[in-house]
Design a protein around this motif. Structure first.
Motif, PDB file in Angstrom:
ATOM      1  N   THR A 144       0.841  -1.183   0.000  1.00 25.45           N
ATOM      2  CA  THR A 144       0.000   0.000   0.000  1.00 25.45           C
ATOM      3  C   THR A 144       0.884   1.243   0.000  1.00 25.45           C
ATOM      4  O   THR A 144       1.853   1.327   0.749  1.00 25.45           O
ATOM      5  N   VAL A 145       0.553   2.186  -0.868  1.00 27.07           N
ATOM      6  CA  VAL A 145       1.291   3.439  -0.972  1.00 27.07           C
ATOM      7  C   VAL A 145       0.388   4.555  -0.457  1.00 27.07           C
ATOM      8  O   VAL A 145      -0.725   4.743  -0.967  1.00 27.07           O
ATOM      9  N   VAL A 146       0.847   5.269   0.554  1.00 29.73           N
ATOM     10  CA  VAL A 146       0.100   6.402   1.077  1.00 29.73           C
ATOM     11  C   VAL A 146       0.504   7.614   0.242  1.00 29.73           C
ATOM     12  O   VAL A 146       1.652   8.060   0.311  1.00 29.73           O
ATOM     13  N   VAL A 147      -0.418   8.122  -0.549  1.00 31.62           N
ATOM     14  CA  VAL A 147      -0.093   9.236  -1.442  1.00 31.62           C
ATOM     15  C   VAL A 147      -0.314  10.598  -0.785  1.00 31.62           C
ATOM     16  O   VAL A 147       0.235  11.597  -1.244  1.00 31.62           O
ATOM     17  N   ASP A 148      -1.094  10.636   0.293  1.00 33.17           N
ATOM     18  CA  ASP A 148      -1.300  11.871   1.048  1.00 33.17           C
ATOM     19  C   ASP A 148      -1.638  11.493   2.489  1.00 33.17           C
ATOM     20  O   ASP A 148      -2.794  11.196   2.810  1.00 33.17           O
ATOM     21  N   PRO A 149      -0.624  11.492   3.370  1.00 34.24           N
ATOM     22  CA  PRO A 149      -0.864  11.065   4.755  1.00 34.24           C
ATOM     23  C   PRO A 149      -1.847  11.952   5.519  1.00 34.24           C
ATOM     24  O   PRO A 149      -2.584  11.462   6.370  1.00 34.24           O
ATOM     25  N   GLU A 167      -5.716  -1.189  -9.928  1.00 31.20           N
ATOM     26  CA  GLU A 167      -5.300  -0.262  -8.882  1.00 31.20           C
ATOM     27  C   GLU A 167      -6.493  -0.040  -7.964  1.00 31.20           C
ATOM     28  O   GLU A 167      -7.593   0.255  -8.435  1.00 31.20           O
ATOM     29  N   VAL A 168      -6.289  -0.174  -6.670  1.00 33.58           N
ATOM     30  CA  VAL A 168      -7.344   0.086  -5.694  1.00 33.58           C
ATOM     31  C   VAL A 168      -7.009   1.412  -5.014  1.00 33.58           C
ATOM     32  O   VAL A 168      -5.925   1.564  -4.443  1.00 33.58           O
ATOM     33  N   CYS A 169      -7.929   2.366  -5.099  1.00 31.71           N
ATOM     34  CA  CYS A 169      -7.746   3.713  -4.545  1.00 31.71           C
ATOM     35  C   CYS A 169      -8.685   3.908  -3.356  1.00 31.71           C
ATOM     36  O   CYS A 169      -9.838   3.497  -3.407  1.00 31.71           O
ATOM     37  N   SER A 170      -8.195   4.582  -2.339  1.00 37.91           N
ATOM     38  CA  SER A 170      -9.001   4.759  -1.133  1.00 37.91           C
ATOM     39  C   SER A 170     -10.123   5.777  -1.295  1.00 37.91           C
ATOM     40  O   SER A 170     -11.095   5.746  -0.539  1.00 37.91           O
ATOM     41  N   HIS A 171      -9.997   6.672  -2.253  1.00 34.82           N
ATOM     42  CA  HIS A 171     -10.978   7.736  -2.435  1.00 34.82           C
ATOM     43  C   HIS A 171     -11.250   7.925  -3.923  1.00 34.82           C
ATOM     44  O   HIS A 171     -10.444   7.519  -4.760  1.00 34.82           O
ATOM     45  N   PRO A 172     -12.355   8.554  -4.262  1.00 35.82           N
ATOM     46  CA  PRO A 172     -12.648   8.806  -5.681  1.00 35.82           C
ATOM     47  C   PRO A 172     -11.524   9.607  -6.339  1.00 35.82           C
ATOM     48  O   PRO A 172     -10.880  10.462  -5.718  1.00 35.82           O
ATOM     49  N   ALA A 174     -11.316  12.117  -8.518  1.00 39.93           N
ATOM     50  CA  ALA A 174     -11.341  13.578  -8.505  1.00 39.93           C
ATOM     51  C   ALA A 174     -10.994  14.133  -7.130  1.00 39.93           C
ATOM     52  O   ALA A 174     -10.378  15.191  -7.016  1.00 39.93           O
ATOM     53  N   GLN A 175     -11.368  13.438  -6.088  1.00 41.25           N
ATOM     54  CA  GLN A 175     -11.038  13.882  -4.735  1.00 41.25           C
ATOM     55  C   GLN A 175      -9.555  13.725  -4.451  1.00 41.25           C
ATOM     56  O   GLN A 175      -8.922  14.595  -3.885  1.00 41.25           O
ATOM     57  N   MET A 176      -8.973  12.602  -4.889  1.00 40.46           N
ATOM     58  CA  MET A 176      -7.563  12.336  -4.595  1.00 40.46           C
ATOM     59  C   MET A 176      -6.606  13.250  -5.349  1.00 40.46           C
ATOM     60  O   MET A 176      -5.556  13.606  -4.829  1.00 40.46           O
ATOM     61  N   TRP A 177      -6.931  13.602  -6.562  1.00 42.58           N
ATOM     62  CA  TRP A 177      -5.949  14.258  -7.420  1.00 42.58           C
ATOM     63  C   TRP A 177      -6.275  15.705  -7.747  1.00 42.58           C
ATOM     64  O   TRP A 177      -5.541  16.342  -8.497  1.00 42.58           O
ATOM     65  N   ALA A 178      -7.340  16.252  -7.173  1.00 46.52           N
ATOM     66  CA  ALA A 178      -7.681  17.665  -7.443  1.00 46.52           C
ATOM     67  C   ALA A 178      -6.786  18.593  -6.650  1.00 46.52           C
ATOM     68  O   ALA A 178      -6.248  18.270  -5.633  1.00 46.52           O
TER      69      ALA A 178
END
Length: 178
Positions: A144-149, A167-172, A174-178
């Motif tokens: 698991t990679v934490v992209v924003d702690p 790829e399994v993402c913890s959040h939608p 648009a929310q993760m990368w906006a």
């Protein structure tokens, strides 16, 4: 629903028109070696539901056969496919081809080559989903990679039992990368 207009200057003036695009992702198509098993796996593990199928397509002179030959070319002989759907309406189309026989890629993650090298889904508990995938014949291909702690955004790369990278993402997205 927002509608975006795309303008392609590469088209000739007479064909250079605006094209409406809804901005919504429709589906992804995956080839699998065992369609009934893949349908069951995607239903049980990823909670997709079956819309339609399996549907058999034969290379012949029927309207469906001709239409399919225009997509895949001649020589496919026959294949089966099924339409599955996620709760958000995004589809997964599973295919099993008889000719040429379905084979697993030697290297299923040639990320430097053009084209799709993974698809992604959202699951709040990425570790739990990775464990679920592995428990049902797939595998986690990364930790698991934490992209924003600060926001607890994380991802993990997995594979289905046939080598498709998920790829399994913890959040939608648009929310993760906006």
């Amino acid at each position: 629903m927002a509608v975006f207009l795309a303008h392609d200057p590469a088209l000739s003036d007479e064909r250079n028109t605006q094209v409406a695009f809804s901005g919504a992702f429709s589906h992804v198509g995956l080839t699998v070696p065992d369609l009934p098993r893949a349908i069951a796996w995607y239903q049980q593990v990823l909670d997709l539901y079956l819309l339609k199928g399996p549907i058999e397509v034969v290379e012949d002179d029927t309207p469906l056969g001709r239409a399919t030959a225009s997509i895949y070319g001649t020589g496919f002989q026959r294949f089966q496919f099924a339409h599955l759907c996620a709760s958000d309406g995004t589809g997964v189309e599973l295919f099993h081809f008889e000719n040429p026989p379905t084979t697993r890629r030697e290297d299923n993650f040639e990320f430097w080559r053009t084209g799709i090298h993974h698809f992604a889904l959202t699951a709040r508990d990425v570790d739990g989903m990775a464990e679920r995938i592995a428990a049902h014949g797939g595998r986690a291909r990364s930790s698991t990679v934490v992209v924003d702690p600060e926001r607890d955004y994380s991802i993990v790369y997995c594979e289905d039992p046939w080598g498709t990278v998920i790829e399994v993402c913890s959040h939608p997205y648009a929310q993760m990368w906006a």
